[in-house]
Design a protein around this motif. Structure first.
Motif, mmCIF file in Angstrom:
data_model
loop_
_atom_site.group_PDB
_atom_site.id
_atom_site.type_symbol
_atom_site.label_atom_id
_atom_site.label_comp_id
_atom_site.label_asym_id
_atom_site.label_seq_id
_atom_site.Cartn_x
_atom_site.Cartn_y
_atom_site.Cartn_z
ATOM 1 N N PHE A 156 0.860 -1.184 0.000
ATOM 2 C CA PHE A 156 0.000 0.000 0.000
ATOM 3 C C PHE A 156 0.901 1.239 0.000
ATOM 4 O O PHE A 156 1.198 1.794 1.062
ATOM 5 C CB PHE A 156 -0.922 0.004 1.216
ATOM 6 C CG PHE A 156 -1.962 -1.089 1.185
ATOM 7 C CD1 PHE A 156 -3.214 -0.849 0.643
ATOM 8 C CD2 PHE A 156 -1.681 -2.351 1.683
ATOM 9 C CE1 PHE A 156 -4.179 -1.850 0.601
ATOM 10 C CE2 PHE A 156 -2.628 -3.362 1.650
ATOM 11 C CZ PHE A 156 -3.884 -3.112 1.100
ATOM 12 N N PRO A 157 1.375 1.669 -1.172
ATOM 13 C CA PRO A 157 2.282 2.816 -1.229
ATOM 14 C C PRO A 157 1.568 4.106 -0.871
ATOM 15 O O PRO A 157 0.337 4.210 -0.975
ATOM 16 C CB PRO A 157 2.747 2.821 -2.691
ATOM 17 C CG PRO A 157 1.617 2.183 -3.436
ATOM 18 C CD PRO A 157 1.068 1.134 -2.507
ATOM 19 N N GLU A 158 2.360 5.082 -0.477
ATOM 20 C CA GLU A 158 1.799 6.367 -0.054
ATOM 21 C C GLU A 158 2.591 7.509 -0.655
ATOM 22 O O GLU A 158 3.824 7.505 -0.639
ATOM 23 C CB GLU A 158 1.838 6.449 1.477
ATOM 24 C CG GLU A 158 1.221 7.716 2.049
ATOM 25 C CD GLU A 158 1.183 7.700 3.566
ATOM 26 O OE1 GLU A 158 1.024 8.780 4.166
ATOM 27 O OE2 GLU A 158 1.326 6.603 4.157
ATOM 28 N N HIS A 159 1.880 8.481 -1.218
ATOM 29 C CA HIS A 159 2.510 9.685 -1.757
ATOM 30 C C HIS A 159 1.533 10.841 -1.605
ATOM 31 O O HIS A 159 0.344 10.717 -1.916
ATOM 32 C CB HIS A 159 2.860 9.513 -3.239
ATOM 33 C CG HIS A 159 3.311 10.781 -3.896
ATOM 34 N ND1 HIS A 159 4.589 11.277 -3.754
ATOM 35 C CD2 HIS A 159 2.643 11.678 -4.682
ATOM 36 C CE1 HIS A 159 4.695 12.410 -4.430
ATOM 37 N NE2 HIS A 159 3.537 12.676 -5.001
ATOM 38 N N HIS A 160 2.044 11.974 -1.145
ATOM 39 C CA HIS A 160 1.222 13.168 -0.994
ATOM 40 C C HIS A 160 1.975 14.343 -1.646
ATOM 41 O O HIS A 160 2.996 14.800 -1.133
ATOM 42 C CB HIS A 160 0.959 13.454 0.489
ATOM 43 C CG HIS A 160 0.295 12.316 1.198
ATOM 44 N ND1 HIS A 160 -1.032 11.988 1.000
ATOM 45 C CD2 HIS A 160 0.783 11.409 2.091
ATOM 46 C CE1 HIS A 160 -1.332 10.936 1.740
ATOM 47 N NE2 HIS A 160 -0.253 10.567 2.408
ATOM 48 N N GLY A 161 1.477 14.797 -2.774
ATOM 49 C CA GLY A 161 2.135 15.876 -3.498
ATOM 50 C C GLY A 161 1.135 16.880 -4.024
ATOM 51 O O GLY A 161 -0.069 16.822 -3.723
ATOM 52 N N LYS A 162 1.627 17.804 -4.828
ATOM 53 C CA LYS A 162 0.752 18.836 -5.397
ATOM 54 C C LYS A 162 -0.147 18.282 -6.499
ATOM 55 O O LYS A 162 -1.282 18.727 -6.682
ATOM 56 C CB LYS A 162 1.608 19.969 -5.954
ATOM 57 C CG LYS A 162 2.377 20.758 -4.909
ATOM 58 C CD LYS A 162 3.187 21.880 -5.550
ATOM 59 C CE LYS A 162 3.962 22.670 -4.494
ATOM 60 N NZ LYS A 162 4.782 23.761 -5.123
ATOM 61 N N LEU A 163 0.366 17.315 -7.254
ATOM 62 C CA LEU A 163 -0.367 16.776 -8.394
ATOM 63 C C LEU A 163 -1.025 15.438 -8.095
ATOM 64 O O LEU A 163 -2.110 15.151 -8.602
ATOM 65 C CB LEU A 163 0.577 16.604 -9.594
ATOM 66 C CG LEU A 163 1.265 17.865 -10.113
ATOM 67 C CD1 LEU A 163 2.313 17.502 -11.145
ATOM 68 C CD2 LEU A 163 0.225 18.801 -10.721
ATOM 69 N N TYR A 164 -0.360 14.622 -7.291
ATOM 70 C CA TYR A 164 -0.850 13.276 -7.030
ATOM 71 C C TYR A 164 -0.902 13.040 -5.523
ATOM 72 O O TYR A 164 -0.008 13.458 -4.782
ATOM 73 C CB TYR A 164 0.062 12.232 -7.678
ATOM 74 C CG TYR A 164 0.269 12.461 -9.153
ATOM 75 C CD1 TYR A 164 -0.770 12.295 -10.063
ATOM 76 C CD2 TYR A 164 1.512 12.845 -9.653
ATOM 77 C CE1 TYR A 164 -0.589 12.514 -11.418
ATOM 78 C CE2 TYR A 164 1.713 13.057 -11.013
ATOM 79 C CZ TYR A 164 0.651 12.894 -11.881
ATOM 80 O OH TYR A 164 0.843 13.118 -13.221
ATOM 81 N N ASP A 165 -1.958 12.368 -5.093
ATOM 82 C CA ASP A 165 -2.139 12.088 -3.677
ATOM 83 C C ASP A 165 -2.793 10.717 -3.550
ATOM 84 O O ASP A 165 -3.919 10.514 -4.020
ATOM 85 C CB ASP A 165 -3.019 13.166 -3.037
ATOM 86 C CG ASP A 165 -3.019 13.076 -1.518
ATOM 87 O OD1 ASP A 165 -3.657 12.147 -0.994
ATOM 88 O OD2 ASP A 165 -2.382 13.926 -0.872
ATOM 89 N N PHE A 166 -2.064 9.788 -2.945
ATOM 90 C CA PHE A 166 -2.666 8.468 -2.779
ATOM 91 C C PHE A 166 -2.105 7.771 -1.540
ATOM 92 O O PHE A 166 -0.956 7.970 -1.145
ATOM 93 C CB PHE A 166 -2.464 7.586 -4.021
ATOM 94 C CG PHE A 166 -1.036 7.436 -4.496
ATOM 95 C CD1 PHE A 166 -0.180 6.492 -3.939
ATOM 96 C CD2 PHE A 166 -0.556 8.226 -5.544
ATOM 97 C CE1 PHE A 166 1.117 6.342 -4.394
ATOM 98 C CE2 PHE A 166 0.749 8.092 -6.007
ATOM 99 C CZ PHE A 166 1.593 7.144 -5.424
ATOM 100 N N GLU A 167 -2.950 6.986 -0.921
ATOM 101 C CA GLU A 167 -2.580 6.078 0.170
ATOM 102 C C GLU A 167 -3.735 5.104 0.350
ATOM 103 O O GLU A 167 -4.856 5.336 -0.104
ATOM 104 C CB GLU A 167 -2.300 6.830 1.477
ATOM 105 C CG GLU A 167 -3.499 7.533 2.070
ATOM 106 C CD GLU A 167 -3.154 8.163 3.429
ATOM 107 O OE1 GLU A 167 -2.560 7.454 4.265
ATOM 108 O OE2 GLU A 167 -3.476 9.346 3.632
ATOM 109 N N GLY A 168 -3.450 3.987 0.995
ATOM 110 C CA GLY A 168 -4.489 3.000 1.253
ATOM 111 C C GLY A 168 -4.962 2.252 0.027
ATOM 112 O O GLY A 168 -6.019 1.618 0.057
#
Length: 312
Positions: A156-168
């Motif tokens: 379950f990768p996690e990334h929080h940025g200006k263009l892309y945001d995903f987790e879970g």
């Protein structure tokens, strides 16, 4: 110094395609990849364009095989050679989609993927796919960060940025490699900086021999400055791979016009010329052979692997 090859047939820009490739197909592509595998080449590479506008079609052609499909096709028919996207315009796609495709490819090929990425240059492609062309550098910067997470070990990768945001959001299979190498392509100042600070390697775009040393020195300087300043080079681990693209080659004495820039001669002579790249600090060199047929190309690949490669 390792050596690889950009495959024929799968992209047919007038800058490098040979006339015989126009009538070639998958069987020719497959035979070439198998020949490179037998000859000890480090990688075979495939390019990436989604669609070519009419204004560029006369020069670029519209023949651009999809790199994921192409490399997956070749993965099943080869054993050792690594599979390089040179380069994937990853900013055209959501990083979770890209990660799903390339993680699956890496799992299927047993960990032979090399992910080469670049910013792209065809504005109409970006417009058609709804991606901001003017800010494609910034898009690529964040996409690399997101791919680091999405191609990592976590289900379950996690990334929080200006263009892309995903987790879970889980993605299996994971890549076979613990860390998929990301080589950054391009020779502009921004691309060189991106390679130095975000990549595991650099894929130059058309740099002649006399320009390579300063580009390599710049990358080293940027990496050293980041380390000295106490700021970790983002995501950078382990050795960095410097690349080069050699002049066209023809082993032996050609009986036809191979072009004035083509390096010709015996194995020792060509090996001596190519070793100059190693002296500059190059770790891998991409070679291209002039040829009039698939058979001649395969003969050149075999001769290089047997008689030139061992001297590199």
């Amino acid at each position: 110094m390792r050596y690889g090859i950009q495959l024929p047939v799968q992209s047919q820009s007038t800058l490098y395609a040979e006339p015989w490739e126009a009538a070639a197909g998958p069987e020719d592509l497959l035979a070439t990849a198998r020949a490179a595998d037998r000859a000890g080449f480090h990688y075979v590479a495939s390019c990436d364009h989604v669609a070519i506008p009419r204004r560029l079609a006369p020069a670029m052609s519209t023949v651009w095989y999809d790199p994921v499909a192409t490399l997956a096709y070749l993965a099943a028919a080869t054993e050792r050679v690594r599979l390089l996207s040179h380069v994937a315009v990853v900013g055209l796609r959501h990083p979770l989609l890209t990660a799903k495709q390339y993680a699956t490819l890496d799992r299927l090929c047993g960990g032979r993927l090399l992910l080469g990425v670049g910013a792209g240059h065809v504005e109409e492609e970006f417009t058609a796919l709804g991606v901001d062309f003017r800010h494609r550098g910034a898009v690529l910067d964040e996409t690399i960060d997101a791919l680091r997470a999405a191609l990592g070990p976590e289900e379950f990768p996690e990334h929080h940025g200006k263009l892309y945001d995903f987790e879970g959001l889980g993605q299996l299979p994971r890549p076979a490699q613990e860390r998929v190498p990301i080589w950054v392509g391009g020779s502009s100042p921004a691309a060189v900086r991106r390679a130095a600070l975000k990549g595991d390697g650099w894929l130059p775009q058309g740099d002649p021999r006399d320009r390579l040393p300063q580009q390599i020195a710049r990358i080293r300087q940027l990496r050293e400055q980041a380390a000295r300043g106490g700021a970790a080079i983002r995501h950078s681990q382990g050795p960095f791979t410097f690349g080069a693209i050699a002049e066209p080659l023809y082993i032996g004495t050609p009986t036809w016009h191979v072009g004035r820039r083509t390096l010709t001669g015996g194995p020792d002579e060509l090996a001596e010329s190519l070793r100059a790249y190693r002296a500059m600090g190059v770790d891998q060199v991409q070679v291209r052979f002039r040829s009039r047929s698939r058979g001649e190309l395969i003969d050149q690949i075999a001769a290089f692997g047997a008689d030139v490669g061992p001297h590199l």
